[in-house]
Scaffold this motif. Structure first.
Motif, PDB file in Angstrom:
ATOM      1  N   THR A 172      32.919  40.435  41.500  1.00  0.00           N
ATOM      2  CA  THR A 172      33.269  41.806  41.877  1.00  0.00           C
ATOM      3  C   THR A 172      34.657  41.843  42.489  1.00  0.00           C
ATOM      4  OG1 THR A 172      30.961  42.402  42.256  1.00  0.00           O
ATOM      5  CG2 THR A 172      32.624  43.790  43.287  1.00  0.00           C
ATOM      6  N   CYS A 173      34.942  40.923  43.378  1.00  0.00           N
ATOM      7  CA  CYS A 173      36.262  40.850  43.992  1.00  0.00           C
ATOM      8  C   CYS A 173      37.340  40.633  42.934  1.00  0.00           C
ATOM      9  CB  CYS A 173      36.288  39.730  45.026  1.00  0.00           C
ATOM     10  SG  CYS A 173      37.801  39.650  45.999  1.00  0.00           S
ATOM     11  N   GLY A 203      41.602  45.143  37.963  1.00  0.00           N
ATOM     12  CA  GLY A 203      41.591  46.485  37.398  1.00  0.00           C
ATOM     13  C   GLY A 203      40.337  46.938  36.699  1.00  0.00           C
ATOM     14  N   LEU A 204      39.300  46.098  36.640  1.00  0.00           N
ATOM     15  CA  LEU A 204      38.060  46.544  36.022  1.00  0.00           C
ATOM     16  C   LEU A 204      37.277  47.485  36.933  1.00  0.00           C
ATOM     17  CD1 LEU A 204      36.624  43.448  34.114  1.00  0.00           C
ATOM     18  CD2 LEU A 204      37.632  45.509  33.155  1.00  0.00           C
ATOM     19  N   TYR A 205      37.390  47.270  38.239  1.00  0.00           N
ATOM     20  CA  TYR A 205      36.745  48.129  39.229  1.00  0.00           C
ATOM     21  C   TYR A 205      37.800  48.734  40.142  1.00  0.00           C
ATOM     22  CZ  TYR A 205      32.386  45.551  38.137  1.00  0.00           C
ATOM     23  OH  TYR A 205      31.314  44.978  37.517  1.00  0.00           O
ATOM     24  N   LYS A 265      54.590  45.499  46.377  1.00  0.00           N
ATOM     25  CA  LYS A 265      54.355  46.920  46.154  1.00  0.00           C
ATOM     26  C   LYS A 265      52.858  47.202  46.077  1.00  0.00           C
ATOM     27  CE  LYS A 265      58.653  47.594  43.553  1.00  0.00           C
ATOM     28  NZ  LYS A 265      59.235  48.053  42.263  1.00  0.00           N
ATOM     29  N   PRO A 266      52.360  48.190  46.817  1.00  0.00           N
ATOM     30  CA  PRO A 266      50.949  48.564  46.723  1.00  0.00           C
ATOM     31  C   PRO A 266      50.616  49.045  45.309  1.00  0.00           C
ATOM     32  CG  PRO A 266      51.971  49.548  48.654  1.00  0.00           C
ATOM     33  CD  PRO A 266      53.085  48.997  47.822  1.00  0.00           C
ATOM     34  N   TYR A 267      49.410  48.763  44.869  1.00  0.00           N
ATOM     35  CA  TYR A 267      48.988  49.277  43.563  1.00  0.00           C
ATOM     36  C   TYR A 267      47.523  49.652  43.594  1.00  0.00           C
ATOM     37  CZ  TYR A 267      46.656  44.830  42.273  1.00  0.00           C
ATOM     38  OH  TYR A 267      45.825  43.738  42.223  1.00  0.00           O
ATOM     39  N   LYS A 268      47.195  50.614  42.760  1.00  0.00           N
ATOM     40  CA  LYS A 268      45.811  51.006  42.534  1.00  0.00           C
ATOM     41  C   LYS A 268      45.511  50.696  41.073  1.00  0.00           C
ATOM     42  CE  LYS A 268      45.627  54.621  46.049  1.00  0.00           C
ATOM     43  NZ  LYS A 268      45.335  56.051  46.333  1.00  0.00           N
ATOM     44  N   PRO A 269      44.631  49.744  40.826  1.00  0.00           N
ATOM     45  CA  PRO A 269      44.411  49.283  39.446  1.00  0.00           C
ATOM     46  C   PRO A 269      43.745  50.337  38.581  1.00  0.00           C
ATOM     47  CG  PRO A 269      42.832  48.270  40.920  1.00  0.00           C
ATOM     48  CD  PRO A 269      43.805  49.010  41.791  1.00  0.00           C
TER      49      PRO A 269
END
Length: 261
Positions: free
Chosen positions: A46-47, A53-55, A67-71
């Motif tokens: 899960t981690c 980017g799957l979850y 740089k921050p990212y949201k997958p």
């Protein structure tokens, strides 16, 4: 110390009210090999899926190259420079080994669908370059002689190597490997260890999830250990191996291992 290549801070993810990942943080410096281990159901996969980017995390922050990212998707994460393999082999088994690696380079190509249809000179030049690079990565992982073999005809260990070649073909800054030694015999694991050490020597950073603790402890700079979604130990392989919490998780928890994820 320089800013880490990758960092995860206070990651959380629940399914049906059960916390699979609970306040997990880790970081990877450029050139490091970091292991992520734990008993069955500890939350490793899960981690890993949150990072790649799957979850989508319920909470927490991810950063790559500062740089921050949201997958948003695995494709987006791959374009950032983070490539992964899967625990269950995911190859195009009716395509050749060479074609499988070429597919892994799609994020780096520029000609697009129209160029492929029209067979423009630029598209043909790019195709030749892709084929050459794909052969390079097949030789790099040790299966160059099988470039024209169908992926489904390769041995199990060579299919694992092919997956790594495909991931490397995207020229990632961070290579995330999900159980690369799963199902391998002792000889195949030895070859895998040599390959991972070569990748490290060549400057790639690696995030490694692996059940083979001996393999992890032999190649990783640092190891993070999860149990029931929580970090129970972080440090060098020696520090982790001596942790009472880790010893308890692996030995004292065997009676309930089968009931876990």
């Amino acid at each position: 110390m320089n800013a880490p290549l990758f960092s995860a801070s206070n990651l959380r993810k629940s399914f049906g009210g059960i916390a699979a990942v609970d306040d997990v943080s880790l970081c990877i410096q450029a050139g490091q090999v970091i292991g992520l281990i734990g008993p069955n159901g500890a939350g490793k996969t899960t981690c890993f899926n949150l990072i790649t980017g799957l979850y989508t995390p319920d909470a927490g922050q991810l950063a790559f190259k500062g740089k921050p990212y949201k997958p948003a998707s695995p494709h987006h994460v791959a374009q950032m420079g983070l490539a992964r393999t899967f625990q269950n082999i995911r190859l195009f088994k009716s395509m050749t080994a060479l074609e499988n690696v070429a597919v892994g380079m799609h994020a780096k190509t520029s000609q697009g669908v129209l160029g492929a249809i029209l067979r423009t000179p630029a598209q043909r030049r790019e195709e030749i370059k892709v084929q050459k690079q794909a052969m390079h990565w097949l030789h790099y992982v040790g299966i160059g002689a099988y470039s024209n073999h169908l992926a489904g005809q390769l041995s199990y260990g060579d299919q694992r190597r092919l997956e790594i070649a495909r991931a490397l073909a995207s020229e990632p800054a961070l290579l995330a490997l999900d159980e690369p030694a799963a199902g391998m015999n002792a000889t195949e694991k030895l070859k895998l260890r040599e390959l991972l050490l070569q990748i490290r020597h060549d400057g790639k950073s690696i995030l490694l999830i692996e059940h083979d603790v001996k393999l992890v402890m032999g190649i990783c700079d640092e190891v993070t250990v999860l149990d029931y979604g929580k970090v129970i130990a972080q440090g060098t392989p020696t520090q982790v191996q001596q942790s009472p919490a880790v010893i308890e998780a692996y030995l004292g928890g065997l009676h309930h291992a089968e009931s876990r994820e």
